[in-house]
Design an enzyme around this catalytic site. Sequence first.
Site, short mmCIF file in Angstrom:
data_model
loop_
_atom_site.label_atom_id
_atom_site.label_comp_id
_atom_site.label_asym_id
_atom_site.label_seq_id
_atom_site.Cartn_x
_atom_site.Cartn_y
_atom_site.Cartn_z
N GLU A 251 137.44 136.34 99.55
CA GLU A 251 137.52 135.96 100.95
C GLU A 251 138.94 135.50 101.35
O GLU A 251 139.14 134.39 101.86
CB GLU A 251 136.48 134.88 101.26
CG GLU A 251 135.06 135.40 101.03
CD GLU A 251 133.97 134.39 101.33
OE1 GLU A 251 134.24 133.17 101.25
OE2 GLU A 251 132.84 134.81 101.63
N VAL A 252 139.89 136.38 101.13
CA VAL A 252 141.28 136.07 101.47
C VAL A 252 141.47 136.37 102.96
O VAL A 252 142.08 137.37 103.35
CB VAL A 252 142.25 136.89 100.59
CG1 VAL A 252 143.70 136.42 100.81
CG2 VAL A 252 141.89 136.76 99.11
#
Length: 479
Positions: A149-150
């Site tokens: 979840e960058v």
Amino acid sequence: MAGSSPFKMRLVHLDLKGAPPRVCYLSEVFPLFRALGANGLLVEYEDMFPYGGRLGLLRAKHAYSPSEIKEILRLATLNELEVIPLVQTFGHMEFVLKHEALAHLREVALFPNTLNPHEAESLALVAAMVDQVMELHPGARWLHVGCDEVYYLGEGETSRRWLQQEPHSKAELCLSHMEAVASHVRARHPATTPLVWDDMLRDIPGDQLAASRLPQLVEPVLWDYGADLDVHGKALLMEKYRKSGFAWLWAASAFKGATGANQALTPIEHHLRNQVQWLQVAGSVPADSLRGIVLTGWQRYDHFSVLCELLPVGVPSLAVCLQTLLHGGFAETVKARVESFLGIWSLEVTDFTSERAGSFPGSDILALVAHVSLHLCGSVDALLERDRYVTGWFSPYHRRRRRIHPVMVQHIQPRALSLLSRWSAVVGELEAALKRVFYPDAVEEWLEENVHPSLQRLQALLQDLHEAASPRPDSGQDP
């Protein structure tokens, strides 16, 4: 022990960024993890790790000490649980980048979740974090470096300029940082293999993955916590990763913390279905490519969100999930084993409030949390919103004007006082139980989120009642 399980490694995830348990509780629950079929732990320390030197600002108030980390590892070894530490190195960096001294390393200046991959200082920071964690985990065969979840990657000012230069892409930006982190781990800790969550890799073409160095550096962990995951799609994704050159793959299911950011009670059926579908995925891929499975137990959705189900509350779900993975399904015989392990007579959430809620470590917390979650708010609503005397003679209109027929005080006050007294006793018992397992800040947070709003409504009613019943110069006037 795992004769019918396709997962050689079965790791219980300890998410310590919310309500981290005291070491004394871990000493009680590790033997149960092992008995249920776990043979490893994925420990996500976040701010509970005793970072030192210039990283000391990352430590939480009640962070474990180095001696406590060593004790956790000793207890894990005693119970044949292999420990894999997890250090976030790209996304979910809120616990690092929230600090003003490190805010300049954010990808987007406003948001503290993602690290700027262009800054040399960014890599130096995560390398220092990794090295300190590895120093207390000598001999660890794997290190999980996060990378899930960058969010907002490529949206920072430096990234936007970089992306304007052809043929640069967000995929290349993502892969290059992962490679840099993994290369550091391999160079400084050659006996340790990095693991990464796979979500940032899913949409990258297989040929681009194969052309990178990542397949030789890391092992991806494919995660999906849904009760209706796409089994065929997951099998195809595993095949894509294998063809790209990743020799070993991991799966990740969930036993709690995946059905609502403020979930208090764990929906066991949801998580059971999740495990069953992961078993189907495992059955459709070559056995020699699957390393194991992580049973995630999220305690917060991110560093700034509220607490979801506490670890003791999720233990029955964990038991169901582990036994299902161990035995290849959840037959009646497996259900009976789970009930025997836990000392319970039912897996129905409504039965957890009874005196027979279990004999496992923390079962008293489960029973009290279930009682509060299922009944506190409803009982207060019943008095404030459905009691004929309150709704008919002490409505919000009357309360604002502190007006009430004196005889109605005698109908309302005893019931409100009795309800407050009963719930105060339950909450006192729950608070004492929580303090045996958790640190004061976690206890305060859980009670403030889940208990205090209802009790405060009762207390406000009683205060308004007291003021309305007190003699006033104009008390003979109509409302």
